[in-house]
Design a protein around this motif. Structure first.
Motif, short mmCIF file in Angstrom:
data_model
loop_
_atom_site.label_atom_id
_atom_site.label_comp_id
_atom_site.label_asym_id
_atom_site.label_seq_id
_atom_site.Cartn_x
_atom_site.Cartn_y
_atom_site.Cartn_z
N THR A 91 -9.49 0.75 0.11
CA THR A 91 -9.22 -0.26 -0.91
C THR A 91 -9.96 0.09 -2.19
O THR A 91 -11.17 0.33 -2.18
CB THR A 91 -9.67 -1.65 -0.42
OG1 THR A 91 -9.04 -1.93 0.83
CG2 THR A 91 -9.29 -2.74 -1.42
N PHE A 92 -9.21 0.13 -3.30
CA PHE A 92 -9.78 0.37 -4.62
C PHE A 92 -10.41 -0.92 -5.15
O PHE A 92 -10.12 -2.01 -4.64
CB PHE A 92 -8.69 0.85 -5.59
CG PHE A 92 -8.16 2.21 -5.29
CD1 PHE A 92 -8.67 3.33 -5.92
CD2 PHE A 92 -7.13 2.38 -4.36
CE1 PHE A 92 -8.16 4.60 -5.66
CE2 PHE A 92 -6.63 3.64 -4.08
CZ PHE A 92 -7.15 4.76 -4.73
N GLU A 93 -11.23 -0.79 -6.18
CA GLU A 93 -11.91 -1.96 -6.76
C GLU A 93 -10.94 -3.02 -7.25
O GLU A 93 -11.24 -4.21 -7.23
CB GLU A 93 -12.83 -1.51 -7.90
CG GLU A 93 -14.02 -0.70 -7.41
CD GLU A 93 -14.87 -0.14 -8.54
OE1 GLU A 93 -14.46 -0.20 -9.72
OE2 GLU A 93 -15.96 0.37 -8.22
N ASN A 94 -9.74 -2.62 -7.69
CA ASN A 94 -8.76 -3.58 -8.20
C ASN A 94 -7.91 -4.20 -7.09
O ASN A 94 -6.99 -4.97 -7.35
CB ASN A 94 -7.86 -2.94 -9.25
CG ASN A 94 -6.94 -1.87 -8.68
OD1 ASN A 94 -6.97 -1.57 -7.48
ND2 ASN A 94 -6.13 -1.28 -9.54
N GLU A 128 -3.22 4.14 2.60
CA GLU A 128 -3.47 4.42 4.02
C GLU A 128 -3.40 5.93 4.19
O GLU A 128 -2.42 6.56 3.83
CB GLU A 128 -2.42 3.75 4.90
CG GLU A 128 -2.63 4.02 6.38
CD GLU A 128 -1.56 3.42 7.27
OE1 GLU A 128 -1.77 3.40 8.49
OE2 GLU A 128 -0.52 2.97 6.75
N LEU A 129 -4.48 6.50 4.71
CA LEU A 129 -4.51 7.91 5.05
C LEU A 129 -4.11 8.04 6.50
O LEU A 129 -4.66 7.35 7.36
CB LEU A 129 -5.91 8.50 4.83
CG LEU A 129 -6.50 8.34 3.44
CD1 LEU A 129 -7.91 8.91 3.40
CD2 LEU A 129 -5.62 8.97 2.39
N HIS A 143 0.83 -1.19 0.00
CA HIS A 143 0.00 0.00 0.00
C HIS A 143 0.87 1.25 0.00
O HIS A 143 2.05 1.18 0.27
CB HIS A 143 -0.98 0.03 1.18
CG HIS A 143 -0.36 0.25 2.53
ND1 HIS A 143 0.23 -0.76 3.26
CD2 HIS A 143 -0.24 1.38 3.29
CE1 HIS A 143 0.68 -0.27 4.40
NE2 HIS A 143 0.40 1.03 4.44
N ILE A 144 0.25 2.37 -0.30
CA ILE A 144 0.90 3.67 -0.23
C ILE A 144 0.27 4.41 0.94
O ILE A 144 -0.95 4.44 1.09
CB ILE A 144 0.72 4.46 -1.53
CG1 ILE A 144 1.45 3.73 -2.67
CG2 ILE A 144 1.23 5.88 -1.38
CD1 ILE A 144 1.23 4.33 -4.02
N ALA A 145 1.10 4.99 1.80
CA ALA A 145 0.62 5.74 2.97
C ALA A 145 0.83 7.22 2.73
O ALA A 145 1.88 7.64 2.26
CB ALA A 145 1.37 5.28 4.21
N THR A 167 -13.65 7.78 -1.40
CA THR A 167 -14.81 6.87 -1.44
C THR A 167 -15.83 7.34 -2.47
O THR A 167 -16.45 6.52 -3.14
CB THR A 167 -15.46 6.70 -0.05
OG1 THR A 167 -15.82 7.97 0.47
CG2 THR A 167 -14.52 6.01 0.92
N LYS A 168 -15.98 8.66 -2.63
CA LYS A 168 -16.96 9.19 -3.59
C LYS A 168 -16.48 9.09 -5.04
O LYS A 168 -17.20 8.61 -5.91
CB LYS A 168 -17.28 10.65 -3.26
CG LYS A 168 -18.28 11.27 -4.20
CD LYS A 168 -18.64 12.69 -3.79
CE LYS A 168 -19.69 13.28 -4.73
NZ LYS A 168 -20.09 14.63 -4.32
N TYR A 169 -15.26 9.55 -5.30
CA TYR A 169 -14.80 9.66 -6.68
C TYR A 169 -14.05 8.44 -7.20
O TYR A 169 -13.93 8.26 -8.41
CB TYR A 169 -13.95 10.91 -6.86
CG TYR A 169 -14.77 12.17 -6.66
CD1 TYR A 169 -15.68 12.58 -7.63
CD2 TYR A 169 -14.65 12.93 -5.50
CE1 TYR A 169 -16.45 13.72 -7.45
CE2 TYR A 169 -15.41 14.08 -5.32
CZ TYR A 169 -16.31 14.46 -6.30
OH TYR A 169 -17.07 15.59 -6.11
N PHE A 170 -13.52 7.60 -6.34
CA PHE A 170 -12.77 6.42 -6.77
C PHE A 170 -13.42 5.12 -6.29
O PHE A 170 -12.86 4.04 -6.47
CB PHE A 170 -11.32 6.49 -6.27
CG PHE A 170 -10.53 7.58 -6.93
CD1 PHE A 170 -9.97 7.40 -8.17
CD2 PHE A 170 -10.36 8.81 -6.30
CE1 PHE A 170 -9.23 8.41 -8.78
CE2 PHE A 170 -9.64 9.83 -6.90
CZ PHE A 170 -9.07 9.63 -8.14
N ASN A 171 -14.60 5.23 -5.67
CA ASN A 171 -15.33 4.06 -5.17
C ASN A 171 -14.51 3.19 -4.23
O ASN A 171 -14.66 1.97 -4.21
CB ASN A 171 -15.87 3.22 -6.33
CG ASN A 171 -16.89 3.98 -7.15
OD1 ASN A 171 -17.72 4.70 -6.62
ND2 ASN A 171 -16.80 3.84 -8.46
#
Length: 75
Positions: free
Chosen positions: A44-47, A52-53, A4-6, A20-24
């Motif tokens: 987590t993205f769909e792929n 990590e924020l 992951h990227i933090a 969550t809104k623009y990248f689902n």
């Protein structure tokens, strides 16, 4: 392999809402460490890719002398 990227953010709730809104992205539960005043979300993205924020008060404030960094976590 990248796990992951933090990313350090100034407004963790606003950035979480954006992803969550623009990248689902699907958000995990918020992690809070009361002692260190640290908060984070895994998104987590769909792929299956993850980010990590991360938030600590004052970390990303304009003019802050604290070190700000986006991290790449390998597995």
């Amino acid at each position: 392999m990248i796990h992951h990227i933090a990313i350090w953010v100034q407004d963790i709730e606003k950035i979480k809402a954006f992803y969550t809104k623009y990248f689902n992205c699907v958000s995990g539960e918020k992690y809070i460490n009361q002692i260190k005043k640290f908060e984070s979300y895994f998104l987590t993205f769909e792929n299956g890719a993850k980010i990590e924020l991360m938030f600590i008060p004052g970390m990303c404030k304009k003019g802050s002398k604290k070190f700000v960094l986006a991290l790449l976590i390998l597995q």
